[in-house]
Each structure stands twice: as structure tokens, then as C-alpha cells.
Design a protein around this motif. Structure first.
Motif, mmCIF file in Angstrom:
data_model
loop_
_atom_site.group_PDB
_atom_site.id
_atom_site.type_symbol
_atom_site.label_atom_id
_atom_site.label_comp_id
_atom_site.label_asym_id
_atom_site.label_seq_id
_atom_site.Cartn_x
_atom_site.Cartn_y
_atom_site.Cartn_z
ATOM 1 N N ARG A 73 0.860 -1.197 0.000
ATOM 2 C CA ARG A 73 0.000 0.000 0.000
ATOM 3 C C ARG A 73 0.889 1.238 0.000
ATOM 4 N NH1 ARG A 73 -4.173 2.142 4.605
ATOM 5 N NH2 ARG A 73 -5.086 3.770 3.305
ATOM 6 N N GLU A 74 0.604 2.153 -0.942
ATOM 7 C CA GLU A 74 1.409 3.369 -1.076
ATOM 8 C C GLU A 74 0.510 4.503 -1.524
ATOM 9 O OE1 GLU A 74 5.576 4.630 -3.248
ATOM 10 O OE2 GLU A 74 4.497 2.890 -3.986
ATOM 11 N N GLU A 75 0.770 5.723 -0.972
ATOM 12 C CA GLU A 75 -0.025 6.874 -1.383
ATOM 13 C C GLU A 75 0.719 8.172 -1.097
ATOM 14 O OE1 GLU A 75 -3.676 6.820 0.846
ATOM 15 O OE2 GLU A 75 -2.722 7.531 2.665
ATOM 16 N N ILE A 76 0.278 9.209 -1.778
ATOM 17 C CA ILE A 76 0.739 10.570 -1.513
ATOM 18 C C ILE A 76 -0.493 11.356 -1.073
ATOM 19 C CG2 ILE A 76 1.683 12.686 -2.501
ATOM 20 C CD1 ILE A 76 3.417 10.899 -4.312
ATOM 21 N N VAL A 77 -0.390 11.973 0.098
ATOM 22 C CA VAL A 77 -1.503 12.710 0.692
ATOM 23 C C VAL A 77 -1.193 14.201 0.625
ATOM 24 C CG1 VAL A 77 -2.797 13.095 2.830
ATOM 25 C CG2 VAL A 77 -1.937 10.820 2.292
ATOM 26 N N ALA A 78 -2.163 15.003 0.188
ATOM 27 C CA ALA A 78 -2.022 16.457 0.206
ATOM 28 C C ALA A 78 -2.210 16.935 1.642
ATOM 29 C CB ALA A 78 -3.055 17.102 -0.712
ATOM 30 N N LEU A 79 -1.185 17.606 2.182
ATOM 31 C CA LEU A 79 -1.241 18.112 3.552
ATOM 32 C C LEU A 79 -1.778 19.534 3.555
ATOM 33 C CD1 LEU A 79 2.234 16.856 4.826
ATOM 34 C CD2 LEU A 79 -0.009 15.778 5.164
ATOM 35 N N ARG A 80 -2.670 19.814 4.496
ATOM 36 C CA ARG A 80 -3.247 21.153 4.661
ATOM 37 C C ARG A 80 -3.684 21.286 6.116
ATOM 38 N NH1 ARG A 80 -7.033 17.841 2.812
ATOM 39 N NH2 ARG A 80 -9.172 18.037 3.504
ATOM 40 N N PRO A 81 -3.814 22.500 6.627
ATOM 41 C CA PRO A 81 -4.204 22.681 8.021
ATOM 42 C C PRO A 81 -5.493 21.944 8.360
ATOM 43 C CG PRO A 81 -3.432 24.745 7.138
ATOM 44 C CD PRO A 81 -3.537 23.788 5.971
ATOM 45 N N GLY A 82 -5.476 21.289 9.519
ATOM 46 C CA GLY A 82 -6.633 20.547 9.983
ATOM 47 C C GLY A 82 -6.607 19.070 9.644
ATOM 48 N N LEU A 83 -5.701 18.648 8.754
ATOM 49 C CA LEU A 83 -5.632 17.246 8.362
ATOM 50 C C LEU A 83 -4.856 16.450 9.405
ATOM 51 C CD1 LEU A 83 -6.418 15.402 5.920
ATOM 52 C CD2 LEU A 83 -4.034 15.619 5.222
ATOM 53 N N CYS A 84 -5.335 15.262 9.716
ATOM 54 C CA CYS A 84 -4.694 14.368 10.668
ATOM 55 C C CYS A 84 -4.362 13.058 9.946
ATOM 56 C CB CYS A 84 -5.654 14.107 11.833
ATOM 57 S SG CYS A 84 -4.937 13.277 13.227
ATOM 58 N N VAL A 85 -3.116 12.576 10.109
ATOM 59 C CA VAL A 85 -2.683 11.340 9.451
ATOM 60 C C VAL A 85 -1.948 10.457 10.459
ATOM 61 C CG1 VAL A 85 -2.486 12.391 7.153
ATOM 62 C CG2 VAL A 85 -0.488 12.317 8.654
ATOM 63 N N SER A 86 -1.951 9.158 10.185
ATOM 64 C CA SER A 86 -1.226 8.234 11.060
ATOM 65 C C SER A 86 -0.059 7.607 10.312
ATOM 66 C CB SER A 86 -2.165 7.146 11.589
ATOM 67 O OG SER A 86 -2.568 6.281 10.547
ATOM 68 N N LEU A 87 0.974 7.299 11.081
ATOM 69 C CA LEU A 87 2.157 6.596 10.575
ATOM 70 C C LEU A 87 2.369 5.384 11.479
ATOM 71 C CD1 LEU A 87 4.388 9.745 10.012
ATOM 72 C CD2 LEU A 87 3.270 8.362 8.247
ATOM 73 N N PRO A 88 1.645 4.284 11.191
ATOM 74 C CA PRO A 88 1.790 3.089 12.008
ATOM 75 C C PRO A 88 3.217 2.525 11.931
ATOM 76 C CG PRO A 88 -0.185 2.960 10.656
ATOM 77 C CD PRO A 88 0.613 4.132 10.164
ATOM 78 N N LEU A 89 3.552 1.680 12.870
ATOM 79 C CA LEU A 89 4.869 1.083 12.948
ATOM 80 C C LEU A 89 5.295 0.485 11.606
ATOM 81 C CD1 LEU A 89 7.185 0.434 14.865
ATOM 82 C CD2 LEU A 89 6.070 -1.748 15.334
ATOM 83 N N GLY A 90 6.507 0.811 11.186
ATOM 84 C CA GLY A 90 7.061 0.265 9.950
ATOM 85 C C GLY A 90 6.702 1.028 8.692
ATOM 86 N N THR A 91 5.872 2.063 8.781
ATOM 87 C CA THR A 91 5.495 2.845 7.606
ATOM 88 C C THR A 91 6.689 3.656 7.121
ATOM 89 O OG1 THR A 91 3.209 3.052 8.393
ATOM 90 C CG2 THR A 91 3.935 4.644 6.737
ATOM 91 N N ARG A 92 6.983 3.547 5.838
ATOM 92 C CA ARG A 92 8.004 4.396 5.228
ATOM 93 C C ARG A 92 7.329 5.705 4.860
ATOM 94 N NH1 ARG A 92 9.692 -0.263 6.194
ATOM 95 N NH2 ARG A 92 11.510 -1.228 5.228
ATOM 96 N N PHE A 93 8.027 6.839 5.095
ATOM 97 C CA PHE A 93 7.381 8.120 4.811
ATOM 98 C C PHE A 93 8.412 9.198 4.495
ATOM 99 C CE2 PHE A 93 8.169 8.244 9.337
ATOM 100 C CZ PHE A 93 8.485 9.561 9.615
ATOM 101 N N GLN A 94 7.908 10.206 3.786
ATOM 102 C CA GLN A 94 8.689 11.393 3.430
ATOM 103 C C GLN A 94 7.683 12.519 3.249
ATOM 104 O OE1 GLN A 94 10.708 11.211 -0.398
ATOM 105 N NE2 GLN A 94 12.254 12.666 0.273
#
Length: 131
Positions: A73-94
Motif C-alpha cells: 500500500r502506497e499513497e501521496i496525501v495532500a497536507l493542509r491545516p486541519g488534516l490528521c494522518v497516522s504513521l503506524p509502525l514500519g510505515t516508510r514516509f517522506q
């Protein structure tokens, strides 16, 4: 029993996170810790994953993008004020900030940030420049 604390964010210790972003260390308890991460306008972090910690992010200011990957599973999320995201254990992120404004994210780390060696580099979709 641990004593309660009060801290204004401006007085938090400022460091460079393993991904190259600027981090203002806030408060922590035995179960988790909190910090404010910032990238300058147009800045891009290094791609990493955490060995033992999970995070929940809340975007405070600015705009940008977050790449995250878990196994297939892979995605790119648009970040903006008010948005909440999770990074569970082992998630690769940038993550990266839009070119016109800095990006600020409030993060809760569970358990508290363990220190050096927690974030390991991985290949990400963008060349980093925040380091």
C-alpha cells in the motif's frame, strides 16, 4: 507518580530530526511524546521509517505532501491545516512543503521518541534537501 508539566511551545528545545526537518521538542509522558516539525517553503525531508515508534500528525500551518508506504500500500496525501494522518509502525514516509509557505505539523509519538537509531533511511519519491 510523574509530576505534571507546562511548557509554551516557543520554549521547547529545537533540534534537527533524523529526516532533516526542524523539530521543537515539547512534552512527553511514559506512553508518548509530542513535538512540532517544520519544513521551510519548498523543503523536502529525507525518507525514513521508525524501528519502534508510531506517530499521529496534525497539520498546523502551510501545505505540502506526505508519501507513505506499507508493504503493498502506497499513497501521496495532500497536507493542509486541519488534516490528521497516522504513521503506524514500519510505515516508510517522506514529506515536503509547498514552494510558497513553510509547513508545520504537530506530532504525537507512541511510545516516546527513543533517540538515536530510531529512524532509518529508505528510498523515497523525492530528492531530500532539508538535511
Amino acid at each position: 507518580m510523574r509530576a505534571f508539566e507546562t511548557l509554551h511551545a516557543e520554549r521547547g528545545r529545537t533540534e534537527t530530526a533524523p529526516d532533516g526537518s526542524r523539530v521543537r521538542v515539547l512534552l512527553g509522558l511514559d506512553g508518548g511524546s509530542m513535538a512540532r516539525f517544520e519544513l521551510p517553503a519548498g523543503g523536502t525531508s529525507s525518507a525514513v521509517f521508525h524501528r519502534s515508534a508510531e506517530e499521529i500528525w496534525y497539520v498546523l500551518e502551510g501545505r505540502g505532501e506526505l508519501w507513505r508506504r506499507q508493504e503493498d500500500r502506497e499513497e501521496i496525501v495532500a497536507l493542509r491545516p486541519g488534516l490528521c494522518v497516522s504513521l503506524p509502525l514500519g510505515t516508510r514516509f517522506q514529506f515536503r512543503a509547498a514552494p510558497d509557505a513553510p509547513l508545520a505539523v504537530l506530532a504525537v509519538t507512541l511510545p516516546p521518541w527513543p533517540g538515536d537509531g530510531e529512524a532509518l533511511p529508505v528510498a523515497g519519491p523525492w530528492p531530500p534537501d532539508a538535511t
